[in-house]
Design an enzyme around this catalytic site. Structure first.
Site, mmCIF file in Angstrom:
data_model
loop_
_atom_site.group_PDB
_atom_site.id
_atom_site.type_symbol
_atom_site.label_atom_id
_atom_site.label_comp_id
_atom_site.label_asym_id
_atom_site.label_seq_id
_atom_site.Cartn_x
_atom_site.Cartn_y
_atom_site.Cartn_z
ATOM 1 N N THR A 131 55.996 97.529 -77.897
ATOM 2 C CA THR A 131 55.644 97.464 -79.325
ATOM 3 C C THR A 131 55.743 96.003 -79.760
ATOM 4 O O THR A 131 54.799 95.246 -79.611
ATOM 5 C CB THR A 131 56.541 98.382 -80.178
ATOM 6 O OG1 THR A 131 57.914 98.130 -79.865
ATOM 7 C CG2 THR A 131 56.227 99.843 -79.916
ATOM 8 N N LYS A 154 61.316 99.220 -72.572
ATOM 9 C CA LYS A 154 60.792 98.476 -73.711
ATOM 10 C C LYS A 154 61.863 98.471 -74.783
ATOM 11 O O LYS A 154 62.687 99.383 -74.881
ATOM 12 C CB LYS A 154 59.490 99.074 -74.255
ATOM 13 C CG LYS A 154 59.591 100.481 -74.829
ATOM 14 C CD LYS A 154 60.102 100.616 -76.247
ATOM 15 C CE LYS A 154 59.364 99.723 -77.215
ATOM 16 N NZ LYS A 154 59.960 99.885 -78.608
ATOM 17 N N THR A 165 65.793 100.754 -79.856
ATOM 18 C CA THR A 165 64.492 101.395 -79.993
ATOM 19 C C THR A 165 63.804 101.224 -78.650
ATOM 20 O O THR A 165 62.897 100.426 -78.474
ATOM 21 C CB THR A 165 63.661 100.833 -81.148
ATOM 22 O OG1 THR A 165 62.408 101.511 -81.172
ATOM 23 C CG2 THR A 165 63.450 99.346 -81.065
ATOM 24 N N GLU A 245 63.627 90.504 -81.018
ATOM 25 C CA GLU A 245 62.818 89.978 -82.121
ATOM 26 C C GLU A 245 63.462 88.733 -82.728
ATOM 27 O O GLU A 245 64.624 88.750 -83.141
ATOM 28 C CB GLU A 245 62.634 91.051 -83.187
ATOM 29 C CG GLU A 245 61.789 92.211 -82.708
ATOM 30 C CD GLU A 245 61.781 93.408 -83.645
ATOM 31 O OE1 GLU A 245 60.947 94.305 -83.436
ATOM 32 O OE2 GLU A 245 62.606 93.449 -84.573
#
Length: 369
Positions: A131, A154, A165, A245
């Site tokens: 993602t 992932k 996640t 991130e």
């Protein structure tokens, strides 16, 4: 499913001869439909296949979402000649969005037709579940006795126990007693994915699956298999940390001298999640006072008069008071080790995290899918 046209569906098939399997899932009370489905089918301890998609989490989607997960398993089972109860389903992406069922089922058919055991196919599967990840994440262990473990994962944000996640599929060709798989997987996850805590946000979709085919004909010693499985999981967790991130600093919070391991984990996790600690490290500021404050509000046994804090090898706090200047610690590089000695007992633990950067805020404030 992805408007960009990027890969967004993967199929992993266990050709046997064995079909032992185990899974570990999110502890979030709000669980995605594929998690509910996969937990249900794994009560048998068997899996022949896993279907994974990105582009939509299929979470908070009600009965329709669960029917989509069920239909996905049924489609794969029909094409592979097994039962739907032998097919797990995993999804990742935006919460609250119904998956386009016809598109998913067509994707399963296409993936089945393209099944391959090459390294290129493995990379394609690892890519299809991405993602906000920027790179595919794979790891493997090959034992000299001719058995192996491989896997992909992932996960880049919304990372906190249980797990992240994240979607992870691990496969092994070792011959294993099915009753050994779940405890081995839980033990490996406990010191790898469960020790990765990027932003304190627990996902609705976390899934780690282990499939054992027995194809090698080799039965490894339990301790050898457990060590190899843990090593692969830790490798994947480190890759997730490195691709988190907005990451500019990879932080390890190491606690020693705690009353027990649980206290060590609690203190390390509290420090790792503290926004003021994370922003200081983003600014390359060895602000040990923020670390001391975070350790002090952890729900654990902490004696401020025994507290030592070392950052990247520089002792900055001894016995709860300054032992050096903040500029003594060099935080110019991407890796930061925060070592906290509590001086109470023998409990130790490490939590991996990252800094809190402008890019993290920007990415998550604009995340649409």
């Amino acid at each position: 499913m992805k408007a960009s046209g990027a890969l967004d569906l993967a199929l992993v098939v266990n050709d046997g001869p064995e079909a032992g399997a185990a899974g570990v899932f999110t502890r979030n009370k709000v669980k995605a439909a594929p998690v509910l489905w996969s937990q249900q089918v794994l009560t048998s301890g068997r899996l022949r296949a896993v279907v994974l998609n990105s582009g939509g989490a299929n979470a908070c989607t009600g009965p329709e979402g669960f029917q989509t997960a069920h239909a996905t398993a049924e489609k794969a089972a029909e094409l592979l000649g097994c039962g739907a109860v032998e097919v797990a389903v995993c999804s990742t992406g935006l919460i609250g969005k119904q998956l386009p069922r016809d598109v998913v089922l067509a994707g399963v058919e296409k993936a089945t037709a393209g099944l391959d055991a090459t390294a290129e196919a493995g990379l394609a599967a690892a890519t299809a579940v991405m993602t906000t990840d920027t790179v595919a994440k794979q790891a493997a262990h090959v034992d000299p006795a001719a058995w192996s473990i491989g896997g992909f994962t992932k996960g880049a944000g919304m990372i906190a126990p249980s797990m992240a996640t994240m979607l992870t599929v691990l496969t092994t060709d070792a011959v294993l007693d099915p009753a050994e798989l779940e405890p081995a997987l839980r033990a490996a996850v406990r010191v790898s994915f469960d020790r990765l805590d990027i932003d304190g946000s627990m996902s609705t979709n976390d899934t780690v699956l282990l499939l054992a085919s027995g194809a090698s004909g080799v039965t490894p010693a339990p301790d050898e298999f457990d060590a190899a499985l843990t090593s692969v999981c830790q490798d994947l967790a480190r890759q997730m940390q490195a691709d988190a991130e907005g990451v500019t600093k990879r932080i390890t919070v190491q606690v020693t001298g705690a009353a027990d391991e649980d206290d060590a984990v609690t203190v390390a996790r509290t420090v790792a999640r503290d926004s003021l600690v994370k922003t200081a490290i983003f600014g390359s500021d060895a602000n040990w006072g923020r670390i001391a404050a975070a350790a002090g509000y952890a729900d654990a046994d902490v004696d401020p008069d025994r507290l030592d804090i070392t950052i990247n090898g520089s002792l900055l706090c001894r016995g709860g008071v300054a032992a050096g200047g903040r500029t003594d610690a060099n935080l110019s590089g991407p890796d930061v080790l925060v070592a906290i000695e509590l001086g109470i007992g023998s409990g130790t633990a490490e939590i991996r995290t990252t800094d809190l950067s402008y890019a993290y805020v920007e990415e998550n404030s604009a995340y649409p899918s």
